[in-house]
Design a protein around this motif. Structure first.
Motif, PDB file in Angstrom:
ATOM      1  N   LYS A 107      38.181  42.604  39.551  1.00  0.00           N
ATOM      2  CA  LYS A 107      36.990  43.217  38.959  1.00  0.00           C
ATOM      3  C   LYS A 107      36.599  44.510  39.675  1.00  0.00           C
ATOM      4  O   LYS A 107      35.861  45.318  39.135  1.00  0.00           O
ATOM      5  N   GLY A 252      39.343  34.037  31.366  1.00  0.00           N
ATOM      6  CA  GLY A 252      38.044  33.390  31.209  1.00  0.00           C
ATOM      7  C   GLY A 252      37.315  34.017  30.041  1.00  0.00           C
ATOM      8  O   GLY A 252      37.207  33.464  28.959  1.00  0.00           O
ATOM      9  N   ASN A 253      36.835  35.240  30.261  1.00  0.00           N
ATOM     10  CA  ASN A 253      36.179  35.992  29.194  1.00  0.00           C
ATOM     11  C   ASN A 253      37.173  36.842  28.406  1.00  0.00           C
ATOM     12  O   ASN A 253      36.805  37.545  27.478  1.00  0.00           O
ATOM     13  N   PHE A 254      38.427  36.841  28.812  1.00  0.00           N
ATOM     14  CA  PHE A 254      39.536  37.502  28.120  1.00  0.00           C
ATOM     15  C   PHE A 254      39.464  39.034  28.120  1.00  0.00           C
ATOM     16  O   PHE A 254      40.106  39.684  27.308  1.00  0.00           O
ATOM     17  N   ASN A 256      40.413  40.925  30.798  1.00  0.00           N
ATOM     18  CA  ASN A 256      41.601  41.364  31.505  1.00  0.00           C
ATOM     19  C   ASN A 256      42.823  41.349  30.581  1.00  0.00           C
ATOM     20  O   ASN A 256      43.543  42.344  30.460  1.00  0.00           O
ATOM     21  N   THR A 382      44.514  37.339  40.441  1.00  0.00           N
ATOM     22  CA  THR A 382      43.247  38.040  40.215  1.00  0.00           C
ATOM     23  C   THR A 382      42.298  38.041  41.412  1.00  0.00           C
ATOM     24  O   THR A 382      41.336  38.804  41.434  1.00  0.00           O
TER      25      THR A 382
END
Ligand SMILES: *Cc1c(COP(=O)(O)O)cnc(C)c1O
Length: 433
Positions: A107, A252-254, A256, A382
């Motif tokens: 991130k 997770g939130n897609f 990436n 990640t």
């Protein structure tokens, strides 16, 4: 470049508007109107190019219309002050290590880029200070705070629930000082999020100061993640391992993986993707059935992927014209229980001497199980395993070291403002700033 909303009910926006607004007026996510394919010779020559040069070429394709090239390249180079190397784990599986940035997680890339872009636009807009409000349950706060640290013209307020984030996480945003203010809220994460939402809706406060969010759905956080997919391909090509490349992303939130899909649409020769999930398997189920059924998230040891209704799903649908078969042709899924994740961390360490974090473990396992003989695989590591020290140590049965820059945070002095969970207190604090 104009940006349209995935809900198709808001007017298109300029890059500056999309970055400052975050979400479109109809609550949709912004998408670039065009995806510019890169020329063939770029892919042919990529193995000889550095990460920063590759990233500048990709940035030109997305942002070249909106920012003068010299300035854009400065922003890119400044963002990528650390490397994202590919490291062999087995003969055919490589780890794309995205944890060499300031907070040891991928991130950092998006947060650093967004901070610099916001600075660029606020300078153009007569230099008024932009105030970023971010509510965090741990990891987002540290990436945003560190990404924006020392960026002139921007002040960041990180709201976090008192006593509910780990010490390692807390020190990454409470010890920074300068343009970062940590606000310790006597409540839970949802209270922090509610305070931020109320602040955006308060007319008097918005007249007093310019407010914005640094949510992960922001185009300035999500698009720059494409940079390291190109770099991964270049480095694999350099190693002679780029044929039939499969990329596996712990999701997770897609956001990436969506950046990777954009890279592929720009011509990057990635054969296919695997989206690796923990027990939160909404996307996996969608791939099997064609039916998208969001549900409440389940807590797991790969907690940055505990998402029951991934926001970037809307972008994936849009990218493939809402065609389930087209999506399935490019992405396959995998889902793992906590026990499988622990077992994977242990076997990978025992067999190959590589320490995975719980998120990367899902992705490594999906490649180990799903790679054909003629394919090469890269998974996105990640986060640094030390961010999940206890979980990892318990799984592999061995102590792991803490990188110097993480230890450095832990030496710093905590500075925070203590507030209750009522909006009045938060508002009067901001009005006095
Ligand atoms: C945020 C995060 C993820 C999930 O990324 P998405 O873009 O939300 O899919 C995976 N691993 C780690 C360590 C994260 O912090």
């Amino acid at each position: 470049m104009r940006y349209y909303s995935t809900n198709h009910k808001a007017p298109t926006a300029s890059l500056a508007e999309a970055v400052v607004n975050g979400l479109a007026g109809d609550r949709g996510l912004y998408m670039p109107e065009r995806i510019v394919p890169l020329p063939e010779e770029f892919f042919t020559n990529m193995a000889q190019m550095t990460f920063a040069d590759i990233a500048c070429t990709v940035a030109d394709a997305f942002f070249g219309d909106d920012i003068e090239q010299g300035e854009l390249h400065r922003i890119v180079r400044d963002t990528l002050a650390f490397d994202c190397p590919v490291v062999p784990v087995t003969d055919s599986i490589y780890s794309l290590e995205l944890f060499h940035g300031p907070t040891l997680a991928f991130k950092d890339v998006g947060a650093r880029f967004m901070a610099r872009l916001l600075r660029h636009f606020s300078k153009a807009d007569n230099g008024e200070t932009v105030n970023v409000l971010v509510a965090t349950s741990g990891d987002t706060g540290s990436a945003v705070a560190n990404g924006f640290l020392g960026v002139e013209g921007i002040h960041v307020y990180v709201l976090y629930p008192k006593g509910k984030v780990s010490k390692i996480q807390e020190c990454q945003f409470t010890t920074l000082g300068h343009n970062i203010t940590a606000i310790e809220v006597d409540g839970v994460f949802d209270d922090c999020q509610a305070l931020v939402k109320s602040a955006f809706m308060d007319t008097e406060l918005n007249r007093h100061m310019k407010l914005t969010s640094a949510n992960s759905i922001n185009v300035a956080r999500f698009l720059p993640q494409a940079f390291y997919y190109f770099n991964a391909y270049a480095r694999m090509k350099e190693l002679g391992k780029a044929d039939n490349l499969v990329v596996c992303v712990p999701s997770g939130n897609f956001g990436n993986i969506t950046a990777g899909l954009f890279a592929r649409e720009m011509g990057l020769p990635i054969k296919r993707f695997i989206a690796a999930n923990n027990a939160n398997d909404v996307f996996y189920q969608y791939l099997q059935t064609g039916n998208y059924a969001p549900k409440p998230s389940i807590q797991t040891i790969a907690n940055a992927m505990d998402v029951g209704d991934p926001s970037n799903f809307a972008r994936i649908l849009e990218l493939y014209g809402h065609d389930h078969a087209a999506i399935k042709a490019v992405i396959c899924g995998a889902t793992y229980s906590d026990d499988s994740i622990r077992e994977t961390m242990k076997t990978c360490h025992d067999s190959f001497g590589y320490v995975l974090d719980p998120h990367g473990a899902c992705a490594f396992r999906a490649l180990s199980e799903g790679l054909a003989d003629d394919e090469n695989g890269v998974f996105l590591e990640t986060a640094h395993p030390a961010k999940f020290k206890e979980t990892v140590e318990n799984a592999i049965g061995q102590k792991i070291g803490i990188p110097a820059r993480l230890a450095e945070f832990m030496k710093g002095e905590k500075q925070s403002v203590q507030l209750g969970k009522d909006f009045c207190g938060f508002k009067s604090f901001l009005m006095s700033e």
